[in-house]
Motif scaffolding. Structure first.
Motif, short mmCIF file in Angstrom:
data_model
loop_
_atom_site.label_atom_id
_atom_site.label_comp_id
_atom_site.label_asym_id
_atom_site.label_seq_id
_atom_site.Cartn_x
_atom_site.Cartn_y
_atom_site.Cartn_z
N LYS A 193 0.84 -1.19 0.00
CA LYS A 193 0.00 0.00 0.00
C LYS A 193 0.87 1.25 0.00
N LYS A 194 0.35 2.31 -0.59
CA LYS A 194 0.99 3.62 -0.46
C LYS A 194 0.61 4.19 0.90
N ILE A 195 1.27 5.26 1.27
CA ILE A 195 1.03 5.92 2.55
C ILE A 195 0.40 7.28 2.27
N ILE A 196 -0.62 7.61 3.04
CA ILE A 196 -1.19 8.96 2.95
C ILE A 196 -0.91 9.64 4.29
N HIS A 220 -6.62 0.82 0.60
CA HIS A 220 -5.52 1.12 -0.32
C HIS A 220 -4.32 1.85 0.27
N TYR A 221 -4.43 2.34 1.51
CA TYR A 221 -3.38 3.19 2.07
C TYR A 221 -3.07 2.83 3.51
N ILE A 222 -1.88 3.22 3.93
CA ILE A 222 -1.54 3.30 5.35
C ILE A 222 -1.74 4.78 5.68
N TYR A 223 -2.55 5.07 6.69
CA TYR A 223 -2.96 6.45 7.00
C TYR A 223 -2.22 6.98 8.21
N LEU A 224 -1.57 8.12 8.05
CA LEU A 224 -0.88 8.79 9.17
C LEU A 224 -1.41 10.21 9.31
N LYS A 225 -1.87 10.54 10.49
CA LYS A 225 -2.34 11.90 10.78
C LYS A 225 -1.30 12.55 11.69
N PRO A 257 7.07 13.00 8.68
CA PRO A 257 8.00 11.91 8.35
C PRO A 257 8.41 11.95 6.88
N PHE A 258 9.30 11.07 6.50
CA PHE A 258 9.72 10.85 5.10
C PHE A 258 10.29 12.10 4.44
N ASP A 259 10.93 12.97 5.20
CA ASP A 259 11.49 14.22 4.66
C ASP A 259 10.44 15.10 3.99
N LEU A 260 9.19 14.96 4.37
CA LEU A 260 8.13 15.77 3.77
C LEU A 260 8.25 17.24 4.15
N PHE A 282 -0.35 14.23 1.80
CA PHE A 282 0.82 13.78 1.04
C PHE A 282 0.62 12.32 0.65
N ILE A 283 0.97 11.98 -0.57
CA ILE A 283 0.99 10.59 -1.01
C ILE A 283 2.46 10.18 -1.06
#
Length: 102
Positions: A9-12, A43-48, A57-60, A72-73
């Protein structure tokens, strides 16, 4: 990341803040709907993330325009793909979710 890779899954990532009027509006009018929750869970891993209390996270942080809400996707391996700043109506948010499933 491990969960995203395992489940393919993608991460949102939802950048929010406690003082954000439009975040509360999104939470109440869109993100609380079963249809939206089911699509995200399927379809996603959800992070709030509350950006007033935590770093993204992820250098966003490098691409974040300091607008809440922003969605962010992120790929399964943690690579930034797209961002969607602003509050969205249900139909528009469903389109965002659908277009990033591929």
């Amino acid at each position: 990341l491990k969960k995203a890779q395992k489940e393919n899954k993608k991460i949102i990532v939802y950048a929010t803040s406690a003082s954000c009027f439009f975040c509360k509006k999104m939470d109440k009018e869109v993100l609380s709907l079963d249809e939206i929750k089911n699509k995200i869970n399927e379809h996603y891993i959800y992070l709030k993330i509350d950006v007033d209390k935590n770093k993204l996270p992820f250098d966003l942080q490098n691409v974040y325009k300091e607008i809440t809400p922003t969605f962010f996707i992120v790929s399964r391996d943690g690579t930034y793909l797209k961002q969607y700043p602003g509050s969205w109506a249900k139909s528009d948010f469903l389109e965002i979710l659908k277009e990033n499933i591929k």
